[in-house]
Design an enzyme around this catalytic site. Structure first.
Site, mmCIF file in Angstrom:
data_model
loop_
_atom_site.group_PDB
_atom_site.id
_atom_site.type_symbol
_atom_site.label_atom_id
_atom_site.label_comp_id
_atom_site.label_asym_id
_atom_site.label_seq_id
_atom_site.Cartn_x
_atom_site.Cartn_y
_atom_site.Cartn_z
ATOM 1 N N CYS A 155 -24.407 -45.458 -123.525
ATOM 2 C CA CYS A 155 -24.604 -45.402 -124.979
ATOM 3 C C CYS A 155 -25.971 -45.968 -125.334
ATOM 4 C CB CYS A 155 -23.526 -46.197 -125.693
ATOM 5 S SG CYS A 155 -21.853 -45.680 -125.286
ATOM 6 N N HIS B 114 -29.032 -45.669 -128.059
ATOM 7 C CA HIS B 114 -28.764 -46.590 -129.169
ATOM 8 C C HIS B 114 -29.069 -48.045 -128.823
ATOM 9 C CE1 HIS B 114 -27.279 -43.333 -131.561
ATOM 10 N NE2 HIS B 114 -26.422 -42.997 -130.632
ATOM 11 N N ARG C 178 -17.128 -38.229 -133.314
ATOM 12 C CA ARG C 178 -18.500 -38.670 -133.010
ATOM 13 C C ARG C 178 -18.603 -39.139 -131.543
ATOM 14 N NH1 ARG C 178 -23.679 -37.803 -133.788
ATOM 15 N NH2 ARG C 178 -23.431 -37.673 -131.563
ATOM 16 N N CYS D 212 -21.044 -37.521 -128.655
ATOM 17 C CA CYS D 212 -21.978 -38.321 -127.864
ATOM 18 C C CYS D 212 -21.718 -38.097 -126.377
ATOM 19 C CB CYS D 212 -21.823 -39.807 -128.181
ATOM 20 S SG CYS D 212 -22.887 -40.358 -129.520
#
Lengths: 270, 215
Positions: free
Chosen positions: A179, A183, A227, A231
């Site tokens: 992730c 991010h 979401r 991703c």
């Protein structure tokens, strides 16, 4: 007033869908539409309203007024703001969507497979009005204005938070992503034209407090678990299982890190 | 003396426990991660972490990694590079361009989309600016005029120095972690996402004087 708002919204969405059928939107057109929607939001016209209305009906239809989201059966004001939390009746930490799934099994007699189909009915589609997305929107909007307050002092919650954190940084799959690839970091970066929120710049609250988020390119809202699925699809991982502990762990880490941010649903995005 | 030994033992046991605790959470996180994804056995191998991935997962960024771990990841990945049968050579930049352009390669989620597992592509524009005027991301460095900036011209295309430069870029595309450990760039060749020939074509697209990258 509400009728007028809804008519206006339906008009806007139809205009959008006509454009969508002719061709996909360019990034510039998408950004323009986001700006238009934001203007409407400032005037009090909210694209989430349509889903919230529909969700209110579905909420009753599926007996979710018996469901305890942490504040007592059927009580949804502020419910999202205190989730994820530990539920003794299930013996598990759950986030909003996982709890909805649990209650659909318990009070609407849905089998796990039926719940999964219900959740995923709008995944990968555009202009899809699903009852599930509507329910999530209805419950989420009832927390608008309330600051997120995940109880990290609860050892069950804290454990899920720690697991979620490790998942956030786990490099997995044939493309080596985690992730944090997108991010994290102190430098602002973009993927194509999309600016990415960063854990290290303290933007996690800004990112999660607006879910479900209305996406102008698909003319439908996107829930948090959808979401996650998107991703992971981009990360070249296999299909995400909605309502899994993977989703709960991520929600616990993300919402827990976002404590204090007021909820503002729906967000508007490309 | 005895006392020092005792303290040392306590310290070692303490450190051991701390490590064990961390490993337990790591293992549990991986278990929960796998259980939350489609369990098609065909894909299971894709979720087996290798040693490099395990090391990189422990640190939120490279700045927070101890030098020893950085070294270890670079060594592991340098060892894992394979070259084309004929060694380093100029490939076909047009073929390389196709791979660079395609955003769909390697996706295999099963809902709603038309991604085929056979789609090949590096999705390079997500993170890099490459051809002048084509929109790209800023997560990776700009590659516009890469070959030109590297001093590669029609005249020196086949000198040993140029072949060394090609090899450096080949190593980055084939296995980025051999040069930039734990970076955001996928190890395309290492995972078999791209073949050595594909990588050669991408390198040619980036470095060849005729390629639009260097115009």
């Amino acid at each position: 007033m509400r009728g007028k708002v809804l008519t206006g919204l339906v008009g806007l969405m139809l205009a959008g869908s006509m454009m969508a059928s002719s061709q996909d939107l360019s990034p510039e057109e998408e950004i323009k539409q986001v700006q238009e929607f934001n203007k409407l939001m400032a005037e009090g016209i909210n694209p989430g309203e349509i889903w919230a209305e529909m969700g209110k009906e579905a909420f009753k239809k599926y007996n979710l007024d018996k469901c305890d989201f942490g504040l007592g059966p059927g009580k949804i004001e502020g419910a999202l703001a205190q989730l994820p939390r530990y539920f003794p009746d299930a013996g598990k930490v759950m986030d909003l969507e996982t709890r909805i799934g649990w209650c659909l099994q318990k009070y609407a007699n849905m089998k796990p497979e039926e719940v999964k189909k219900f959740v995923m009915q709008c995944w990968g589609k555009s202009q899809c009005m699903g009852e599930y997305d509507a329910i999530v929107m209805y419950i989420s909007m009832a927390s608008n204005g309330q600051p997120i307050k995940v109880n990290l002092k609860d050892p069950h919650v804290k454990r899920m938070y720690e697991i979620g954190k490790r998942i956030f940084y786990a490099r997995v799959g044939p493309w080596d992503f985690n992730c944090a690839t997108c991010h994290a970091g102190t430098k602002v970066s973009t993927i194509r034209a999309t600016v990415l929120w960063s854990m290290d710049r303290g933007e996690v609250g800004k990112a999660v407090s607006i879910f479900p988020k209305y996406l102008v390119r698909w003319y439908q809202p996107m829930t948090m678990h959808y979401r996650y699925a998107e991703c992971m699809r981009q990360m070249r991982w296999p299909t995400f299982e909605p309502h899994s502990d993977l989703g709960v762990a991520l929600s616990t880490f993300l919402y827990g890190s976002a404590n204090g941010t007021p909820i503002k649903v729906p967000g508007i995005g490309r | 003396m005895k006392r020092a030994g005792f303290i040392l033992t306590v310290l070692l046991v303490g450190m051991g426990l701390g490590q064990a605790q961390t490993d337990k959470l790591e293992q549990e996180a991986m278990k929960i991660l796998k259980e939350g994804l489609d369990k098609n056995p065909q894909f299971a191998w894709k979720l087996q972490q290798d040693e490099s991935q395990r090391i990189c997962s422990r640190y939120p960024s490279r700045e927070k990694m101890p030098a020893k771990e950085i070294q270890k990841v670079m060594e592991l990945n340098a060892k894992a590079i394979q070259y084309p049968q004929w060694g380093i050579y100029w490939g076909d930049w047009k073929e390389g361009q196709k791979i660079v352009d395609s955003p769909r390669g390697g996706r295999y989620a099963t809902y709603g989309f038309s991604d085929k597992p056979t789609d090949k592509g590096g999705n390079c524009y997500a993170c890099h600016l490459i051809e002048k005027g084509k929109p790209g991301g800023t997560m990776g460095p700009s590659l516009t005029g890469y070959g030109k900036r590297y001093g590669i011209t029609k005249e020196n295309m086949n000198t040993p120095e140029t072949i060394e430069k090609q090899k450096t870029v080949y190593n980055i595309v084939y296995n980025s972690w051999s040069v930039f450990p734990c970076s955001a760039m996928p190890r395309f060749g290492y995972h078999g996402v791209l073949s050595p020939e594909d990588v050669m074509n991408v390198v040619t697209f980036l470095l060849h004087p005729d390629s639009p990258v260097n115009k």
